[in-house]
Write a protein that holds these residues in place. Sequence first.
Motif, PDB file in Angstrom:
ATOM      1  N   MET A 194       0.855  -1.180   0.000  1.00  0.00           N
ATOM      2  CA  MET A 194       0.000   0.000   0.000  1.00  0.00           C
ATOM      3  C   MET A 194       0.894   1.234   0.000  1.00  0.00           C
ATOM      4  N   ALA A 195       0.607   2.196  -0.898  1.00  0.00           N
ATOM      5  CA  ALA A 195       1.469   3.367  -1.021  1.00  0.00           C
ATOM      6  C   ALA A 195       0.661   4.580  -1.465  1.00  0.00           C
ATOM      7  N   VAL A 196       1.179   5.738  -1.189  1.00  0.00           N
ATOM      8  CA  VAL A 196       0.607   6.962  -1.735  1.00  0.00           C
ATOM      9  C   VAL A 196       0.897   6.943  -3.231  1.00  0.00           C
ATOM     10  N   LEU A 197      -0.106   7.263  -4.048  1.00  0.00           N
ATOM     11  CA  LEU A 197       0.042   7.167  -5.493  1.00  0.00           C
ATOM     12  C   LEU A 197       0.362   8.490  -6.171  1.00  0.00           C
ATOM     13  N   GLY A 198       0.131   9.593  -5.477  1.00  0.00           N
ATOM     14  CA  GLY A 198       0.407  10.889  -6.077  1.00  0.00           C
ATOM     15  C   GLY A 198      -0.211  11.991  -5.251  1.00  0.00           C
ATOM     16  N   MET A 199       0.038  13.210  -5.657  1.00  0.00           N
ATOM     17  CA  MET A 199      -0.519  14.388  -4.987  1.00  0.00           C
ATOM     18  C   MET A 199      -1.826  14.754  -5.676  1.00  0.00           C
ATOM     19  N   LEU A 200      -2.900  14.885  -4.897  1.00  0.00           N
ATOM     20  CA  LEU A 200      -4.200  15.225  -5.462  1.00  0.00           C
ATOM     21  C   LEU A 200      -4.324  16.734  -5.638  1.00  0.00           C
ATOM     22  N   HIS A 201      -4.184  17.483  -4.541  1.00  0.00           N
ATOM     23  CA  HIS A 201      -4.240  18.944  -4.603  1.00  0.00           C
ATOM     24  C   HIS A 201      -3.887  19.509  -3.231  1.00  0.00           C
ATOM     25  N   VAL A 202      -3.735  20.814  -3.180  1.00  0.00           N
ATOM     26  CA  VAL A 202      -3.583  21.543  -1.928  1.00  0.00           C
ATOM     27  C   VAL A 202      -4.857  22.372  -1.777  1.00  0.00           C
ATOM     28  N   GLY A 203      -5.479  22.319  -0.612  1.00  0.00           N
ATOM     29  CA  GLY A 203      -6.708  23.062  -0.367  1.00  0.00           C
ATOM     30  C   GLY A 203      -6.463  24.243   0.555  1.00  0.00           C
ATOM     31  N   LEU A 204      -7.049  25.392   0.198  1.00  0.00           N
ATOM     32  CA  LEU A 204      -6.956  26.604   1.004  1.00  0.00           C
ATOM     33  C   LEU A 204      -8.366  27.110   1.287  1.00  0.00           C
ATOM     34  N   THR A 205      -8.668  27.377   2.553  1.00  0.00           N
ATOM     35  CA  THR A 205      -9.949  27.968   2.916  1.00  0.00           C
ATOM     36  C   THR A 205      -9.852  29.477   2.746  1.00  0.00           C
ATOM     37  N   VAL A 206     -10.816  30.046   2.034  1.00  0.00           N
ATOM     38  CA  VAL A 206     -10.806  31.477   1.721  1.00  0.00           C
ATOM     39  C   VAL A 206     -12.097  32.120   2.212  1.00  0.00           C
ATOM     40  N   SER A 207     -12.070  33.437   2.348  1.00  0.00           N
ATOM     41  CA  SER A 207     -13.243  34.151   2.844  1.00  0.00           C
ATOM     42  C   SER A 207     -14.241  34.486   1.735  1.00  0.00           C
ATOM     43  N   ASP A 208     -13.777  34.595   0.504  1.00  0.00           N
ATOM     44  CA  ASP A 208     -14.630  34.970  -0.627  1.00  0.00           C
ATOM     45  C   ASP A 208     -14.113  34.231  -1.851  1.00  0.00           C
ATOM     46  N   LEU A 209     -14.828  33.195  -2.279  1.00  0.00           N
ATOM     47  CA  LEU A 209     -14.355  32.339  -3.355  1.00  0.00           C
ATOM     48  C   LEU A 209     -14.155  33.109  -4.656  1.00  0.00           C
ATOM     49  N   ASP A 210     -15.103  33.958  -5.019  1.00  0.00           N
ATOM     50  CA  ASP A 210     -14.982  34.686  -6.284  1.00  0.00           C
ATOM     51  C   ASP A 210     -13.740  35.583  -6.287  1.00  0.00           C
ATOM     52  N   ARG A 211     -13.510  36.278  -5.187  1.00  0.00           N
ATOM     53  CA  ARG A 211     -12.329  37.143  -5.081  1.00  0.00           C
ATOM     54  C   ARG A 211     -11.050  36.322  -5.144  1.00  0.00           C
ATOM     55  N   ALA A 212     -11.020  35.193  -4.448  1.00  0.00           N
ATOM     56  CA  ALA A 212      -9.824  34.347  -4.420  1.00  0.00           C
ATOM     57  C   ALA A 212      -9.538  33.757  -5.803  1.00  0.00           C
ATOM     58  N   VAL A 213     -10.558  33.267  -6.488  1.00  0.00           N
ATOM     59  CA  VAL A 213     -10.359  32.725  -7.834  1.00  0.00           C
ATOM     60  C   VAL A 213      -9.815  33.816  -8.750  1.00  0.00           C
ATOM     61  N   ASP A 214     -10.411  35.000  -8.680  1.00  0.00           N
ATOM     62  CA  ASP A 214      -9.929  36.112  -9.500  1.00  0.00           C
ATOM     63  C   ASP A 214      -8.459  36.391  -9.215  1.00  0.00           C
ATOM     64  N   TRP A 215      -8.085  36.452  -7.938  1.00  0.00           N
ATOM     65  CA  TRP A 215      -6.706  36.777  -7.572  1.00  0.00           C
ATOM     66  C   TRP A 215      -5.733  35.711  -8.067  1.00  0.00           C
ATOM     67  N   TYR A 216      -6.013  34.438  -7.789  1.00  0.00           N
ATOM     68  CA  TYR A 216      -5.092  33.374  -8.190  1.00  0.00           C
ATOM     69  C   TYR A 216      -4.976  33.274  -9.711  1.00  0.00           C
ATOM     70  N   CYS A 217      -6.063  33.547 -10.426  1.00  0.00           N
ATOM     71  CA  CYS A 217      -6.014  33.493 -11.887  1.00  0.00           C
ATOM     72  C   CYS A 217      -5.362  34.747 -12.476  1.00  0.00           C
ATOM     73  N   ARG A 218      -5.751  35.913 -12.012  1.00  0.00           N
ATOM     74  CA  ARG A 218      -5.242  37.170 -12.576  1.00  0.00           C
ATOM     75  C   ARG A 218      -3.797  37.435 -12.160  1.00  0.00           C
ATOM     76  N   VAL A 219      -3.473  37.225 -10.899  1.00  0.00           N
ATOM     77  CA  VAL A 219      -2.151  37.580 -10.391  1.00  0.00           C
ATOM     78  C   VAL A 219      -1.128  36.471 -10.622  1.00  0.00           C
ATOM     79  N   LEU A 220      -1.497  35.214 -10.374  1.00  0.00           N
ATOM     80  CA  LEU A 220      -0.537  34.121 -10.513  1.00  0.00           C
ATOM     81  C   LEU A 220      -0.684  33.341 -11.818  1.00  0.00           C
ATOM     82  N   GLY A 221      -1.768  33.574 -12.560  1.00  0.00           N
ATOM     83  CA  GLY A 221      -1.919  32.934 -13.858  1.00  0.00           C
ATOM     84  C   GLY A 221      -2.491  31.528 -13.827  1.00  0.00           C
ATOM     85  N   LEU A 222      -3.065  31.094 -12.681  1.00  0.00           N
ATOM     86  CA  LEU A 222      -3.708  29.791 -12.660  1.00  0.00           C
ATOM     87  C   LEU A 222      -4.996  29.865 -13.467  1.00  0.00           C
ATOM     88  N   LYS A 223      -5.584  28.707 -13.778  1.00  0.00           N
ATOM     89  CA  LYS A 223      -6.846  28.705 -14.509  1.00  0.00           C
ATOM     90  C   LYS A 223      -7.871  27.851 -13.760  1.00  0.00           C
TER      91      LYS A 223
END
Length: 164
Positions: free
Chosen positions: A1-30
């Motif tokens: 039995m082994a870890v097979l890979g990294m799924l994701h990193v989760g961050l709790t935010v206060s405003d999802l729309d604002r956070a999505v905008d920031w991570y996409c606009r400022v850091l270039g994530l999609k």
Amino acid sequence: MAVLGMLHVGLTVSDLDRAVDWYCRVLGLKEVHRQTGDNDYTRTLVGVPGAALRVAQLALPGQGPVWPSSHTVELIEYIREPGGHIASPPNDVGASHLAFVVDDIEAVCARVISSGAALRNPPVTVTAGINRGGRACYLHDPDGHTLELMEYGAERAAALRGEA
């Protein structure tokens, strides 16, 4: 039995729309997916009775679905049963940070500052260790999460590309 890979990193935010905008606009994530979790299994999973969540999944620039996940960062807003804000210096046990490799640290830092987020330190040259010759900085996103930016030096970048 082994870890097979990294799924994701989760961050709790206060405003999802604002956070999505920031991570996409400022850091270039999609954004690749958005959903609501308002069901018994979600409440059991997170251990917050009565919770309802809004979730956005974000991928790195140029990243398509890569097994085992379609995304790298998951942003979570508790729309029912929200918690408070915590501020933890990086030397506190339990503190964490999320690190991104960038190709132009000065340009990304300029976007961070113009977005109203705060740099913890200006970019510094890495003088020892595996990333020697690179440049790095810590910053805080709009909710206070600690992020690291790393611009690799030529030697490390070549080694990771298999050129050294």
